[in-house]
Design an enzyme around this catalytic site. Sequence first.
Site, short mmCIF file in Angstrom:
data_model
loop_
_atom_site.label_atom_id
_atom_site.label_comp_id
_atom_site.label_asym_id
_atom_site.label_seq_id
_atom_site.Cartn_x
_atom_site.Cartn_y
_atom_site.Cartn_z
N SER A 142 0.85 -1.20 0.00
CA SER A 142 0.00 0.00 0.00
C SER A 142 0.88 1.24 0.00
O SER A 142 2.03 1.21 0.48
CB SER A 142 -0.89 0.01 1.25
OG SER A 142 -1.55 1.25 1.41
N TYR A 156 -2.01 -1.50 10.12
CA TYR A 156 -2.14 -1.59 8.66
C TYR A 156 -0.89 -1.08 7.95
O TYR A 156 -0.30 -1.77 7.11
CB TYR A 156 -3.37 -0.83 8.19
CG TYR A 156 -3.64 -1.00 6.72
CD1 TYR A 156 -4.29 -2.13 6.24
CD2 TYR A 156 -3.21 -0.04 5.80
CE1 TYR A 156 -4.51 -2.30 4.88
CE2 TYR A 156 -3.43 -0.21 4.45
CZ TYR A 156 -4.09 -1.33 3.99
OH TYR A 156 -4.30 -1.50 2.64
#
Length: 268
Positions: A142, A156
């Site tokens: 990401s 995350y």
Amino acid sequence: MVSTAPAGYALVTGASSGIGAAIAREYAQRGVPLILTARRVDKLEQLAAELRGKVQVEVIPADLSDPKAPEILAAEIQRRGLPVRILVNNAGYGVPGRYLTKDWPTHAQFLQVMVGAASELTWRLLPAIRASGHGRILNVASFAALVPGADGQTLYAAVKAYLVRFSESLALENLDRGVHVTALCPGFTWSEFHDVTGTREMMSKLPKWAWLETDAVAKAGIDGVERGKVIVVPGRVYRLLRFLAKHLPDSLVLGLMGRNSKKIRKVD
């Protein structure tokens, strides 16, 4: 369609929707046979039915939050005699809220899917990928891995950063065996992700330029791993933001993240 791709299957985890499904479709367009895995069997079968006119598709359901799942999945692939040349570690999700708002089993399950399963599947399948002489590993990370962490994004961003470093080391270790390893680092992408985390309404307020399409992300990732790029950031805007994040003072970037976290994350 007769495949002109090198022999071997692409295993795509989390293939039932979003970026995973888009990657499967892109590989099918390129004539690469597929092994699709995820928890939702109905979604996998729908995608398999769509793609079987182009390539051979095998469906092997697996819940990667189960620590035994990677070993069972690898054993089933071997039992079916399916040579894996490409591994796409895409399975993942987000846990909304600050670190202490969730119990530890919730975090442990998240870490198992995002770190444990990706690491173990790579370890179990890497010998076959190396043996192919032209193997590929695509780890879906990401853009969050490339900038300071945001409030409400405690694990995350951390696990996505792990995938980037994991990819870099694997790329160096396996270059002499013809294996390309890439960390795909997309920014905000239209998918079910924000519906699952309950942040769709919040995210819909972001400007259109902040959003990427799953098909474009999939193509960028596959093109990148074929070219041997270790980190791929889709979209000009995100490449510019990465440049700025690398060259501005850390304290400034962290301050900007802190001031804008509540616009994009649940922090309570």
